[in-house]
Design a protein around this motif. Structure first.
Motif, mmCIF file in Angstrom:
data_model
loop_
_atom_site.group_PDB
_atom_site.id
_atom_site.type_symbol
_atom_site.label_atom_id
_atom_site.label_comp_id
_atom_site.label_asym_id
_atom_site.label_seq_id
_atom_site.Cartn_x
_atom_site.Cartn_y
_atom_site.Cartn_z
ATOM 1 N N ARG A 140 14.086 -11.294 2.509
ATOM 2 C CA ARG A 140 12.640 -11.463 2.377
ATOM 3 C C ARG A 140 11.990 -10.299 3.118
ATOM 4 O O ARG A 140 12.620 -9.613 3.900
ATOM 5 C CB ARG A 140 12.216 -12.784 3.003
ATOM 6 N N GLY A 142 7.822 -8.810 4.693
ATOM 7 C CA GLY A 142 6.419 -9.144 4.908
ATOM 8 C C GLY A 142 6.253 -10.631 5.168
ATOM 9 O O GLY A 142 7.065 -11.264 5.841
ATOM 10 N N ALA A 143 5.187 -11.215 4.593
ATOM 11 C CA ALA A 143 4.932 -12.632 4.819
ATOM 12 C C ALA A 143 5.338 -13.468 3.611
ATOM 13 O O ALA A 143 5.080 -14.662 3.570
ATOM 14 C CB ALA A 143 3.452 -12.840 5.141
ATOM 15 N N ARG A 150 15.960 -5.370 -1.527
ATOM 16 C CA ARG A 150 15.069 -4.693 -0.592
ATOM 17 C C ARG A 150 13.680 -4.974 -1.152
ATOM 18 O O ARG A 150 13.587 -5.414 -2.299
ATOM 19 C CB ARG A 150 15.327 -3.162 -0.559
ATOM 20 N N PRO B 95 3.744 -9.022 10.047
ATOM 21 C CA PRO B 95 4.754 -8.872 8.994
ATOM 22 C C PRO B 95 4.955 -7.404 8.609
ATOM 23 O O PRO B 95 4.035 -6.601 8.787
ATOM 24 C CB PRO B 95 4.150 -9.667 7.829
ATOM 25 N N SER B 96 6.112 -7.092 8.078
ATOM 26 C CA SER B 96 6.388 -5.701 7.707
ATOM 27 C C SER B 96 5.377 -5.272 6.644
ATOM 28 O O SER B 96 5.199 -5.966 5.652
ATOM 29 C CB SER B 96 7.808 -5.583 7.149
ATOM 30 N N PRO B 98 3.660 -3.287 3.485
ATOM 31 C CA PRO B 98 4.303 -2.837 2.236
ATOM 32 C C PRO B 98 4.589 -1.335 2.222
ATOM 33 O O PRO B 98 5.462 -0.893 1.486
ATOM 34 C CB PRO B 98 3.282 -3.216 1.150
ATOM 35 N N GLN B 101 7.888 2.290 4.607
ATOM 36 C CA GLN B 101 8.684 3.506 4.379
ATOM 37 C C GLN B 101 7.809 4.752 4.474
ATOM 38 O O GLN B 101 8.187 5.750 5.086
ATOM 39 C CB GLN B 101 9.358 3.458 2.999
ATOM 40 N N LEU B 137 18.541 -6.511 6.889
ATOM 41 C CA LEU B 137 18.982 -5.544 5.880
ATOM 42 C C LEU B 137 18.094 -4.311 5.962
ATOM 43 O O LEU B 137 16.919 -4.405 6.305
ATOM 44 C CB LEU B 137 18.886 -6.135 4.470
ATOM 45 N N TYR B 153 14.810 -4.652 8.095
ATOM 46 C CA TYR B 153 13.956 -5.827 7.899
ATOM 47 C C TYR B 153 14.688 -7.005 8.519
ATOM 48 O O TYR B 153 15.698 -7.465 7.985
ATOM 49 C CB TYR B 153 13.715 -6.076 6.409
ATOM 50 N N GLN B 155 16.010 -10.464 9.380
ATOM 51 C CA GLN B 155 16.082 -11.724 8.642
ATOM 52 C C GLN B 155 16.315 -12.910 9.575
ATOM 53 O O GLN B 155 15.858 -14.000 9.322
ATOM 54 C CB GLN B 155 17.196 -11.662 7.587
ATOM 55 N N ASP B 161 15.532 -18.122 11.418
ATOM 56 C CA ASP B 161 15.042 -17.299 10.312
ATOM 57 C C ASP B 161 13.736 -16.641 10.719
ATOM 58 O O ASP B 161 12.882 -17.288 11.324
ATOM 59 C CB ASP B 161 14.786 -18.164 9.078
ATOM 60 N N CYS B 162 13.574 -15.365 10.394
ATOM 61 C CA CYS B 162 12.335 -14.669 10.713
ATOM 62 C C CYS B 162 11.346 -14.908 9.575
ATOM 63 O O CYS B 162 11.617 -14.561 8.432
ATOM 64 C CB CYS B 162 12.578 -13.171 10.850
ATOM 65 N N HIS B 163 10.216 -15.467 9.916
ATOM 66 C CA HIS B 163 9.214 -15.717 8.889
ATOM 67 C C HIS B 163 7.859 -15.734 9.535
ATOM 68 O O HIS B 163 7.563 -16.639 10.294
ATOM 69 C CB HIS B 163 9.504 -17.057 8.193
ATOM 70 N N PRO B 164 7.016 -14.737 9.317
ATOM 71 C CA PRO B 164 7.229 -13.575 8.459
ATOM 72 C C PRO B 164 8.317 -12.644 8.995
ATOM 73 O O PRO B 164 8.750 -12.774 10.128
ATOM 74 C CB PRO B 164 5.868 -12.880 8.478
ATOM 75 N N VAL B 165 8.685 -11.697 8.134
ATOM 76 C CA VAL B 165 9.735 -10.739 8.457
ATOM 77 C C VAL B 165 9.143 -9.543 9.198
ATOM 78 O O VAL B 165 8.082 -9.049 8.830
ATOM 79 C CB VAL B 165 10.410 -10.270 7.149
#
Lengths: 741, 317
Positions: A140, A142-143, A150, B95-96, B98, B101, B137, B153, B155, B161-165
């Protein structure tokens, strides 16, 4: 009919997953479309590091209308039944039709489904595909909660025909399908729109992306060969690396670079490993000297300086790596030149397995077993022991620590520096073989002895601690080790009793597992002397146990009772592996079973010789008919024996024979018996089978002419005893009752 | 977060200038500029600003330099690339975003890598920390064949569990700087501006400490003491987390996730020291790693019971 274009654009997909993912995309989407009634003319899937693409041609523009008639309950059936039927059909009662049938009036439903437009179906299928995609590992980001390999950035989904292209409305966790994509990350950033596959592929190429992995691989290979050829060199072929590199670039640019002179004397395998594993470089060889002199790297872009900066950077990284390798090589050589004793010493501190002790202890056991095997394979005993003691030395070397895949090979190089003979050096490399079912099998006697000892030690060890492979779990690759032993024996035509070797090695393990250090060493020494003297294991262990009377633990006394079970179980495991091996070579499993039931079945060469002769014999007419005759005899006997409560096994006398066919069978059995016994002793199974085959006619004639059951009990018993002779004689060749059919 | 691909025309002159440019770049991107954690750690990931803050629902964006210690990598300052003490630059955004990169590539540009001349690649490299019970990953990022960063990222961390990532970027600053500055041996690298009144090389700053620590790490550190300290840190970590959530003195709910996590960090570093001293056998090794992981997991469990970890009154996360 429209064409469909799908592109799933993401951050960099691991190279090793791309091909499989493209295939999965194609399968999942086309299966889903066909399931929903949308057939198509052709489909192909492609991939780059950042995208999976699927192009489908000649798709139906809508699924066909369907019409289904369903027979329901009788008119007047309970409401519940009728309601259930209506629910299943999705109709209301007034839509049902009443029809007369021989059993009275019955409700019929006519279910008509309108075809659906392609776009609607594609949208559903694509969403299901993305949500359930079988990535080996997904994540997963982001949110969101969507999973992909990926982060997934965009979806292109386009249906196009002569009239134009239209976007298929898909929205997955906020990613809306469109008609745009991106070119090369650095050389052509920015999005652009496309109208169909041809346009997409062409625009991508203009945006510095070669869509087809095969085209990229071909391009890389051709360019690399040209670059090498221009300098009078050649590329070392490496298909796995080529596929991987083609999955790391969208716009491959081949660059050829120099390896610093100071590194060229390193073993070529070291250069190759270092370049391949860490840098994904191809090795470039000078065909005249066979030395690796240059490398090829594949960049993902063109630059204004024609790759000069990129090449310089890569060269620098390579030099740093090779400087490490050279440092390891030189350090290792210094130790090797002093005989490598430091390595062997330090292996005593390395745990091989928490129950099976250190590498040092393992080497000791392997050396002892290898000595015992040496005479059986015509290897020099002392040389074999030397080789066994050296074979694992390189595990302590710095080079193997850094490049584990070079184990064995470095041992071979270092053996020469340590002053060992070529046989010892070769054994360091070859004793790991054969690794796979198609790997070459060593044939040099010293290598064979050490390879067998190495594998038998690991097998007996895990059997001694009862950690055998189960189902798909085989963490120590014991099945592979057993197959290795089988192939070593069969390919080299070796004659040895596996059980004897099992016994000796299991005992070494048991002593190591249960006795303290000082007793253990003395025991092992004594045991080896005794085995050498008696040659027979049972006698040896008894002598050793007598000798150590009073100082042995109770456990060790029990060992002699449990040993046969362990060895027997391990032999069963070998027989299973042998069956798999022979089945792949076309030998029937029942033929093998018939031979496994014979004595000497731990001598695999003998076993296979017998199986091959039996297989060939059964393939002939004589063989097939004889088998029937023998089975008939066995069945009649079994029935009579059950009825009479006696075993007919002795005393058929020709003087009670009356029919000519009966007398002839007596004579034929005498002849066959006289021929089969020496043939079996001489292991000439073909001759034994031929002698058996000669019985076919007399047996057939006997059954044709003679009734076994007569009122004369003497004659009847005599005939049954005659049949028993058939059973005995045939059982001397193989257990034919195991043959099917 | 904005996209900053502004070209920096001047190449950096020193190790510290590269650090300063990274700081400046990530500050411009809106990250909180944190300082190194004041304990010995093996990597920037151990900083609670990464390990703990990657847990729970609260957004987070932080960047910092983290001095890191890997006792087994000591080479008395002689190896051109290996050090037992080095720096990592760490970025964590949750959160990461978008465009992470692109943001990352912008940072390479900011420290003087000309995007038109170099070959930057994202090569599969999945990250796993057995001691932290964490995995993610991502890639190792290659610049002309050299690994310059880890891009992950997250996980799972501490078994959660990571949420959000979170998106995590880790730069090995020495190696990256050596490449940009064209230096072959780390000790020759200019630490400050070579034109400064008192120019200092990396060796001037660290050669002696590399020697001292290598000797201590490999041959002198008292293993009995280290073993004892390991046990103590482990016991203290558990004891801290055994306390009731409500502080009897203040009457406030105070779950002590951070003090407990400090003990986990200590245990981890003590294990690394013991490893360097060669007193941990292959089989024991796994057992020690398991013990540290168990602590990390307890700390993660505790952190999600704190406000920063997403706990709200009457509503455990």
């Amino acid at each position: 009919m429209p064409d469909l274009l799908i592109e799933l654009f993401s951050e960099e997909i691991p190279a090793r997953m791309q091909k499989r993912a493209a295939d999965d995309l194609k399968k999942l989407v086309t299966d889903g479309l066909v399931e929903a009634g949308l057939t198509y003319a052709g489909a192909h899937a492609l991939s780059t590091p950042r995208r999976l693409t699927l192009a489908i041609e000649g798709l139906l523009d809508k699924s066909p209308d369907t019409r289904e008639e369903r027979k329901g309950p009788k008119v007047g059936a309970p409401d519940k039944a009728i309601e259930g039927f209506l629910r299943g059909a999705g109709l209301t009662r007034d839509q049902l039709e009443e029809r007369e049938t021989p059993k009275g009036p019955v409700y019929f439903a006519l279910i008509e489904k309108k075809g659906r437009p392609a776009a609607e179906i594609v949208a559903e299928v694509l969403e299901a595909t993305i949500r359930n995609f079988p990535w080996p590992k997904s994540m997963r980001w982001g949110a969101g909660s969507l999973r992909w390999v990926r982060p997934l950035h965009s979806i292109l989904c386009l249906l196009s025909d002569e009239a134009g292209a239209s976007i298929v409305p898909v929205d997955i966790d906020g990613i809306k399908a469109g008609d745009t994509t991106e070119g090369h990350r650095f050389m052509a950033p920015g999005r652009f729109a496309v109208t169909g596959f041809a346009d997409y592929e062409a625009k991508l190429k203009a945006a510095k992306v070669i869509l087809s992995p095969e085209e990229r691989a071909d391009h890389i290979w051709a360019e690399a060969q040209n670059a090498a050829f221009a300098q009078g060199l050649e590329i070392v072929e490496d298909k796995g690396l080529l596929a991987e590199v083609a999955g790391l670039v969208e716009w491959p640019v081949v660059l050829i670079g120099d390896i610093d002179d100071e590194f060229i004397p390193l073993p070529p395998e070291v250069l190759q490993s270092s370049m391949r594993e860490h840098q994904k470089f191809f090795s470039v060889k000078n065909p005249k000297s066979d030395l690796i002199e240059k490398f090829v790297t594949v960049a993902n872009r063109e630059t204004a300086d024609h790759g000069a900066t990129i090449l310089a950077g890569n060269q620098k990284v390579l030099s740093a790596r090779l400087a490490d390798a050279k440092f390891f090589w030189e350090n290792d050589l210094r130790i090797a030149e002093t005989g490598g004793q430091a390595w062997l010493g330090s292996l005593s501190n390395v745990t091989f397995h928490n129950k099976l002790g250190t590498q040092g202890e393992r080497i000791e056991r392997i050396a002892q077993l290898a000595r015992a095997i040496a005479p059986l394979v015509d290897a020099d005993t002392d040389l074999t022991e030397q080789a066994a003691r050296w074979a694992k030395a390189d595990l302590s070397s710095e080079m193997v620590y850094e490049f584990p895949e070079l184990q064995g090979l470095m041992g071979k190089y270092y053996a020469t520096s340590a002053g060992y003979s070529a046989q010892v050096a070769d054994a360091a490399l070859d004793h790991y073989s054969p690794l796979g079912p198609t790997d070459d099998v060593p044939s040099a006697p010293v290598s064979v002895a050490v390879a067998l000892a190495d594998k038998l030690d690991i097998l007996t060890g895990f059997w001694a601690i009862d950690e055998k492979p189960t189902g798909s779990k085989d963490p120590f690759a014991l099945r592979r080790a057993a197959l290795g032993v089988i192939r070593l024996i069969l390919n080299n035509d070796l004659r040895l009793s596996l059980v004897k070797l099992f016994d000796a090695q299991v005992l070494r393990h048991e002593i190591a597992l249960n006795e303290n250090g000082s007793v253990r060493q003395a025991l092992l020494r004594d045991l080896d002397n005794e085995i050498a003297k008696h040659g027979v294991f049972g006698a040896a262990i008894r002598t050793v146990l007598d000798h150590f009377d009073g100082t042995l633990s109770k456990h060790l006394e029990k060992v002699k009772d449990i040993l046969p079970d362990i060895a027997h179980d391990l032999l069963d495991f070998f027989h299973d592996r042998l069956k798999v091996h022979l089945r792949d070579k076309g030998v029937r499993h029942d033929v093998i079973d018939a031979c496994l039931a014979m004595p000497g079945n731990d001598d695999l060469t003998l076993l296979v010789k017998r199986a091959e002769a039996l297989g060939a014999f059964l393939a002939t007419d004589d063989g097939e008919n004889l088998l029937l005759g023998v089975k008939r005899a066995a069945n009649i006997l079994a029935q009579a024996e059950q009825k009479d409560g006696v075993e007919y096994s002795y005393g058929a006398d020709v003087k009670f024979a009356d029919a000519a066919e009966e007398k002839a069978l007596f004579a034929a059995l005498d002849v066959a018996e006289a021929a089969i016994k020496p043939a079996i002793e001489a292991e000439d199974f073909a001759a034994a089978m031929a002698a058996l085959a000669a019985l076919r006619a007399p047996i057939d004639a006997f059954f044709e002419a003679v009734q076994i059951n007569t009122d004369n009990q003497i004659v009847r018993r005599n005939r049954l005893n005659l049949l028993a002779r058939i059973r005995v004689i045939s059982a001397g060749v193989a257990d034919l009752s195991r043959i099917e059919g | 977060m904005g996209r900053a691909m502004a070209k920096s025309d001047t190449r950096p002159k020193s190790f510290q200038e590269i650090i300063l440019r990274l700081q400046n770049y990530w500050a411009t991107q809106g990250c909180a500029m944190l300082q190194p954690y004041d304990m010995e750690v093996g990597a920037g990931t151990f900083h609670p600003a990464t390990t703990l803050r990657s847990l729970g629902p609260q957004p987070w964006a932080a960047a910092y330099v983290q001095p890191s210690r890997r006792p087994t990598d000591g080479r008395y300052g002689e190896n051109p690339n290996r050090l037992q003490h080095y720096y990592q630059y760490q970025v964590l955004i949750k959160p990461s975003p978008p465009d992470l990169q692109d943001l990352y590539l912008g940072s390479l540009q900011a420290i003087g890598i000309d995007m038109d001349l170099h070959d930057i690649r994202f090569v599969e490299d999945d990250w796993e920390s057995p001691t932290l019970g964490a995995w993610g990953l991502g890639w190792e990022v290659w610049c002309d064949g050299m690994e310059v960063s880890q891009f992950t990222y997250f996980q799972q961390v501490g078994g959660h569990d990571c949420h959000p990532v979170s998106g995590e970027l880790t730069y090995g600053i020495e190696r990256l700087a050596m490449y940009i500055l064209g230096v072959d041996h780390v000790m020759d690298m200019p630490f400050n501006d070579p034109g400064a009144p008192i120019p200092l090389s990396y060796g001037d700053v660290f050669k002696q400490t590399e020697e001292e620590y290598a000797r201590w790490n490999f041959d002198v550190a008292n293993t009995d003491v280290l073993l004892k300290q390991f046990e103590e840190a482990e016991a203290e970590c558990k004891a801290i987390l055994d306390q009731a959530p409500v502080d009897p003195k203040t009457g406030k709910r105070i779950v002590m996730a951070h003090p407990a996590y400090d003990q986990c960090i200590k245990a981890s570093h003590l294990f690394n020291l013991l490893d360097a001293r060669g007193v941990i056998s292959v089989t024991e090794r796994q057992a020690y790693i398991g013990r540290v992981r168990a602590l990390a997991k307890l700390c993660a469990d505790a952190f999600v019971q704190t406000r920063a970890g997403g706990w709200t009154d009457g509503n455990a996360a």
